[in-house]
Enzyme design. Structure first.
Site, PDB file in Angstrom:
ATOM      1  N   GLY A 105       0.734  -1.034  -0.142  1.00 33.22           N
ATOM      2  CA  GLY A 105      -0.027  -0.077  -0.010  1.00 33.22           C
ATOM      3  C   GLY A 105       0.870   1.191  -0.180  1.00 33.22           C
ATOM      4  CB  SER A 190       1.634  -4.890  -3.671  1.00 27.57           C
ATOM      5  OG  SER A 190       0.716  -3.898  -3.489  1.00 27.57           O
ATOM      6  CG  ASP A 268      -8.623 -24.308 -20.248  1.00 30.02           C
ATOM      7  OD1 ASP A 268      -7.375 -24.159 -20.109  1.00 30.02           O
ATOM      8  OD2 ASP A 268      -9.524 -24.843 -19.506  1.00 30.02           O
ATOM      9  CG  ASP A 271      -3.074 -23.818 -22.314  1.00 30.91           C
ATOM     10  OD1 ASP A 271      -3.978 -24.634 -22.526  1.00 30.91           O
ATOM     11  OD2 ASP A 271      -3.177 -23.159 -20.980  1.00 30.91           O
ATOM     12  CG  LEU A 273      -4.223 -29.913 -20.703  1.00 26.89           C
ATOM     13  CD1 LEU A 273      -4.298 -31.277 -21.378  1.00 26.89           C
ATOM     14  CD2 LEU A 273      -3.148 -30.041 -19.552  1.00 26.89           C
ATOM     15  CG  ASP A 275      -4.612 -26.508 -17.989  1.00 24.22           C
ATOM     16  OD1 ASP A 275      -5.225 -25.500 -18.358  1.00 24.22           O
ATOM     17  OD2 ASP A 275      -3.466 -26.520 -17.735  1.00 24.22           O
ATOM     18  CB  SER A 361      -7.749   3.721  -5.314  1.00 30.58           C
ATOM     19  OG  SER A 361      -7.238   2.490  -5.726  1.00 30.58           O
ATOM     20  CG  ASP A 423      -2.717  -7.626  -9.492  1.00 31.67           C
ATOM     21  OD1 ASP A 423      -3.476  -6.919  -9.015  1.00 31.67           O
ATOM     22  OD2 ASP A 423      -1.428  -7.424  -9.266  1.00 31.67           O
ATOM     23  CG  HIS A 462      -2.365  -7.246  -5.681  1.00 29.98           C
ATOM     24  ND1 HIS A 462      -1.672  -6.801  -6.707  1.00 29.98           N
ATOM     25  CD2 HIS A 462      -2.108  -6.557  -4.640  1.00 29.98           C
ATOM     26  CE1 HIS A 462      -0.976  -5.665  -6.310  1.00 29.98           C
ATOM     27  NE2 HIS A 462      -1.002  -5.828  -4.758  1.00 29.98           N
TER      28      HIS A 462
END
Length: 529
Positions: A105, A190, A268, A271, A273, A275, A361, A423, A462
């Site tokens: 933060g 972070s 999905d 790539d 596969l 998974d 924020s 994130d 995150h």
């Protein structure tokens, strides 16, 4: 200016002098650290802590010397006390390594120096591995970012506190052990990731190895994205009985699950596969439009307003002329996870939101990132044409966006970047763009991978959490690279969200691909290509 050059260090310990230092008992050595005289530094506590369990953890901590102090104490605006407080823990059985544990933060509190804060889950705290660890509060003590009303406090938080605490910690370490550290590391996620990048750019000879996780390295821009999300989602949120929008209800959990499942259906297998992971995010060009309701809204479809708002959020903020103000975000199925909701929407059932982007924020923008500070600024009144201009000055002390790491390279430094693709706080694609720019500035991809590597983490939110594999060991990876020259060709990842599954995290731009044979749940049956 370097504190060691400008401040005479008077070591009043009889223990100073390599071999002589270790002749004293660990307790005597520790107690004596309160007598170390560093100008502008007060050591307020130095006591030996017996071995025992780490609070709120199953891990055990070794016997160690706990040191707490303050550097550059002063009184600032309105009588507010400032100073860079720090905590240093020095294990009796030391492995010769020093680590700065990054903050989170806008700091404001001295975190326990265990070497595990905000790191991927499941790793042994670095203190328990024998590292000496230091942390700092970033030069201030507050939780609402009002320290930003003081100009020097802004700079202290941006980078100066990390500078002076690093140097003081190394001097105290030398006094305790009778010799300097063999290797120095900075590990953070972070804001700690931002601090890590800051050290590679501003203080390139302080650390041999750096780990920058989910780094908020362009805070002045990422907070613009926070306001964009808050306003975009509030605009479509259902209203309560008083006619006030309830942010958390902009998307129900069922809505987010529907989006998550649709992302998996479309992306999905890209790539190689199916998974439950989108391990090739560059190939994922998700289109949410087929989810739009043909009639009344229900759990099996999204309203046109919801689809438009989600597309706008993913595209990132822009001004009225269409100029991009931050970065795009990746479509990742973990947007249905608790962590994504915590940051973007919150859970409040009233008109007062508790989403992190609606609270921390806007406070940071008001006090730290708008120049001059604007304590009365409301999220709903944020002007995407004018206010970003008022935030540019903060980049000078807060942003760590330089791609000139030539001095860090000459020092022999190594740096690992990683970022959860889901994130919700900081766009993983912004870190990807930085790495691509770094590669261009440092002589190309192959040359850059000799000292810097970036790992995308599918399904992680995150710093940890999400629907993917969020447990991997960056500390062992960076120490092996620095001390043995073994560059990380992959990081082995597991996670509670996918029990029994392991995957290699691959250095960008490669991705994990299934070999076509063997158990698809086992990492050894995948390669990075």
């Amino acid at each position: 200016m370097n504190i060691l050059n400008r401040l005479p260090v008077i070591l009043t310990l009889a223990v100073v002098g390599s071999a002589q230092a270790m002749d004293h008992s660990a307790e005597a050595n520790c107690n004596s650290l309160s007598s170390v005289a560093l100008q502008d530094t007060v050591v307020e506590k130095s006591v030996l802590v017996e071995a025992g369990p780490m609070p709120d953890s199953e891990a055990s901590l070794p016997a160690h010397c706990l040191v707490r102090g303050t550097i550059e104490s002063r009184v600032g605006n309105s009588g507010v006390a400032f100073g860079s407080k720090f905590e240093l823990r020095l294990p009796v059985s030391w492995n010769g390594r020093f680590m700065f544990q990054g903050g989170s933060g806008t700091d404001g509190v001295v975190l326990p120096a265990y070497g595990e804060r905000n790191q991927p889950k499941g790793n042994t705290p670095a203190l328990a591995q024998g590292f000496a660890i230091v942390t700092t509060d970033g030069g201030h003590e507050d939780k609402d970012s009002s320290f930003g009303l003081d100009a020097k406090a802004r700079t202290d938080w941006g980078y100066h506190s990390i500078d002076i605490v690093t140097q003081a910690a190394k001097m105290l370490l030398k006094a305790y052990y009778g010799r300097a550290q063999d290797y120095s590391y900075f590990v953070g996620c972070s804001n700690g990731g931002r601090q890590a990048m800051m050290m590679s750019q501003r203080f390139p000879d302080y650390f041999d190895g750096i780990v920058a996780g989910d780094p908020v390295f362009r805070l002045s821009a990422s907070h613009i994205a926070s306001m964009w999300d808050v306003n975009t989602f509030t605009a479509i949120a259902p209203k309560n009985a008083d006619g006030k929008p309830v942010l958390s209800k902009a998307f129900s959990d069922s809505d987010l699950t529907l989006l998550s499942q649709s992302i998996l259906q479309q992306c999905d297998a890209l790539d190689g596969l199916r998974d439950g992971l989108v391990s090739n995010p560059a190939a994922c060009h998700f289109n949410p439009r087929p989810l739009q309701c043909k009639g009344e809204k229900n759990d099996q479809c999204l309203s046109a307003a919801q689809i438009s708002a989600m597309e706008s959020s993913i595209a990132g903020p822009s001004d009225s002329k269409g100029n991009t103000l931050y970065s795009r975000w990746a479509w990742d199925p973990a947007l249905s996870s608790e962590g994504w909701r915590t940051w973007k929407l919150g859970t409040s059932i009233t008109e007062i939101p508790n989403a992190k982007k609606a609270g921390s924020s806007i406070n940071a923008i008001r006090y730290v990132f708008v120049t001059p500070p604007a304590p009365e600024l409301k999220a709903a009144a944020f002007d995407f044409d004018k206010d970003p201009q008022r935030m540019k000055a903060s980049a000078s002390f807060a942003d760590a966006s330089s791609t000139d790491l030539s001095a860090f390279r000459r020092h022999g430094g190594k740096i690992i970047f990683y970022h959860g693709m889901a994130d919700p706080a900081i766009s993983a694609l912004d870190t990807q763009t930085y790495y691509q720019q770094l590669s261009k500035a440092q002589g190309g991809e192959q040359a850059t991978q000799q000292f810097a590597r970036f790992f995308q983490v599918p399904g992680m939110t995150h710093c940890n959490g999400g629907n993917g594999l969020d447990s991997f060991d960056t500390v062992s990876a960076i120490t092996s690279w620095v001390e043995k020259g073994h560059a990380p060709d992959q990081l082995l990842a597991t996670g509670q969200a996918m029990p029994g599954v392991s995957r290699p995290l691959c250095p960008f731009p490669s991705t994990a691909r299934y070999s076509g044979t063997g158990d698809p749940n086992v990492a050894k049956n995948f390669s990075c290509r």
